[in-house]
Design a protein around this motif. Structure first.
Motif, short mmCIF file in Angstrom:
data_model
loop_
_atom_site.label_atom_id
_atom_site.label_comp_id
_atom_site.label_asym_id
_atom_site.label_seq_id
_atom_site.Cartn_x
_atom_site.Cartn_y
_atom_site.Cartn_z
N PRO A 270 -10.95 7.27 -19.21
CA PRO A 270 -11.98 6.56 -19.97
C PRO A 270 -13.02 5.93 -19.06
CG PRO A 270 -10.03 5.21 -19.77
CD PRO A 270 -9.67 6.55 -19.18
N VAL B 154 -14.59 2.46 -18.08
CA VAL B 154 -14.11 1.07 -18.10
C VAL B 154 -15.25 0.15 -17.74
CG1 VAL B 154 -12.58 -0.61 -16.99
CG2 VAL B 154 -11.72 1.67 -17.56
N PRO C 293 -13.43 7.71 -24.33
CA PRO C 293 -13.19 6.35 -24.84
C PRO C 293 -13.73 5.32 -23.86
CG PRO C 293 -11.16 7.32 -24.01
CD PRO C 293 -12.17 8.42 -24.00
N TRP D 97 -13.05 1.45 -22.45
CA TRP D 97 -12.20 0.27 -22.36
C TRP D 97 -13.05 -0.91 -21.93
CZ3 TRP D 97 -7.38 2.14 -19.10
CH2 TRP D 97 -6.67 3.10 -19.84
N VAL E 105 -12.72 -4.45 -20.60
CA VAL E 105 -11.70 -5.31 -19.98
C VAL E 105 -12.24 -6.72 -19.87
CG1 VAL E 105 -10.31 -5.73 -17.92
CG2 VAL E 105 -10.71 -3.37 -18.72
N LEU F 63 -13.61 2.60 -28.98
CA LEU F 63 -13.64 1.38 -28.18
C LEU F 63 -12.29 0.69 -28.20
CD1 LEU F 63 -15.40 -0.68 -26.59
CD2 LEU F 63 -15.90 -1.77 -28.78
N GLU F 64 -11.86 0.26 -27.05
CA GLU F 64 -10.60 -0.48 -26.92
C GLU F 64 -10.85 -1.71 -26.06
OE1 GLU F 64 -6.09 0.18 -25.12
OE2 GLU F 64 -7.29 1.92 -25.75
N VAL F 65 -10.58 -2.89 -26.63
CA VAL F 65 -10.74 -4.14 -25.89
C VAL F 65 -9.40 -4.51 -25.29
CG1 VAL F 65 -11.37 -6.57 -26.02
CG2 VAL F 65 -12.59 -4.89 -27.43
N ARG F 66 -9.39 -4.70 -24.00
CA ARG F 66 -8.16 -5.01 -23.28
C ARG F 66 -8.28 -6.37 -22.61
NH1 ARG F 66 -5.10 0.05 -20.58
NH2 ARG F 66 -4.97 1.34 -22.48
N SER G 244 -7.24 -1.02 -13.76
CA SER G 244 -7.76 -0.09 -14.76
C SER G 244 -8.37 1.14 -14.12
CB SER G 244 -8.81 -0.79 -15.63
OG SER G 244 -8.24 -1.86 -16.35
N GLU H 247 -6.63 4.62 -13.94
CA GLU H 247 -6.60 5.52 -15.09
C GLU H 247 -8.00 5.95 -15.53
OE1 GLU H 247 -3.64 4.35 -18.23
OE2 GLU H 247 -3.68 2.44 -17.13
N ALA H 248 -9.02 5.37 -14.94
CA ALA H 248 -10.38 5.56 -15.44
C ALA H 248 -11.08 6.74 -14.79
CB ALA H 248 -11.19 4.28 -15.20
#
Length: 298
Positions: free
Chosen positions: A150, A152, A177, A179, A181, A228-231, A244, A247-248
């Motif tokens: 993704p 980030v 996607p 993320w 952060v 969208l994913e808020v971490r 992060s 994985e990004a």
């Protein structure tokens, strides 16, 4: 308004610049913009006669044309422009950034000194460019991952809208996607006679997340197709973003507002460009250049 230079790639024939050129080519295709491939050369031996300098200039031109041919051969880009410059590569890239949508440069770790700096050209450009800069450290041609990581982006209260817009746009263009952060960790308390009230950590985390969600509302509406994913993380922002990055596919970070003047990126972006496990985009705030960023409206 589309800028004149489109996407600018620094190229010198090295494996690291080849990977940066590949990334820049993808950006030009996704954004439907022209690609400018630039190569700066210098005579390194002091005084020289005209014939010797001409030979070196021709060699540099050959390297540059090879980069342009690579871009044409592996993409459907219609317009590839070459820019041959005698002088500082770093200064030339900064000059071109004034009319560019994006700069892409390659850099490699330099052994022990990598703890303090990445490639000198990349560091100089990232701190001073007027456009966003993507720094790519991988060397040579790499296989396309079946499931790219993704995009980030690190967000805090002071994050510029330009940073969010760039991150959302990259995710949308690449159909990846995003993320977001948001990291924060409790500061150590000083013990004394009068102790301040200790805030509830869960309440603090909830309040922070609510602020982030509120900040992201117009961007969600503008980029409705972006997953969208808020971490939230309880570690320091630097550690959270570095973790992060494993994985990004790309980490996006804002540049300190004094970077262009001082030449220092700032603690968090500086750490990321040195140690992140993936390419890093450094985005200047619009305020640095006298304009005010405008978030999207619903």
């Amino acid at each position: 308004m589309t800028r004149q230079r489109g996407i600018v790639a620094g190229y010198d024939g090295s494996d690291f610049s080849l990977r940066a050129l590949e990334w820049a080519t993808e950006e030009a295709e996704c954004r439907r913009l022209p690609l400018t491939v630039t190569y700066a050369w210098r005579w390194p031996y002091g005084e020289a006669d005209g014939e010797a300098r001409l030979h070196l200039s021709k060699a540099a031109e050959h390297v540059l044309l090879h980069g342009a041919k690579c871009a044409h051969a592996h993409s459907a880009i219609v317009e590839v422009v070459t820019d041959l410059h005698e002088g500082s590569a770093a200064q030339r890239l900064v000059e071109l950034s004034a009319d560019a949508e994006l700069l892409v440069v390659g850099a490699h770790d330099q052994g022990v000194t990598a703890r303090f700096m990445i490639g000198s050209v990349a560091a100089f450009v990232a701190a001073r460019a007027r456009s966003p800069v993507i720094i790519v450290r991988e060397a040579g041609r790499v296989p396309v991952l079946p499931r790219p990581g993704p995009v980030v982006v690190g967000v805090k209260d002071a994050t510029a809208d330009a940073v969010l817009d760039f991150a959302f746009q990259e995710a949308a263009l690449r159909r990846l996607p995003l993320w977001v952060v948001h990291a924060g960790h409790p500061r150590p308390l000083a013990w004394g006679i009068a102790m301040a009230h200790v805030p509830d950590l869960e309440d603090s985390a909830r309040a922070c997340r609510e602020r982030v969600e509120e900040r992201l509302t117009p961007w969600r509406q503008k980029y409705a197709d972006v997953h969208l994913e808020v971490r939230s993380a309880t570690t320091a922002p630097r550690e959270a973003l570095l973790a992060s990055s494993a994985e990004a596919g790309l980490v996006v970070v804002g540049r300190g507002r004094t970077a262009a003047r001082t030449g220092h990126l700032g603690a968090i972006p500086g750490s990321l460009v040195r140690h992140a496990s993936c390419p890093v985009a450094v985005v200047p705030s619009c305020e640095e250049h006298g304009s005010s960023p405008t978030p999207p409206t619903g």
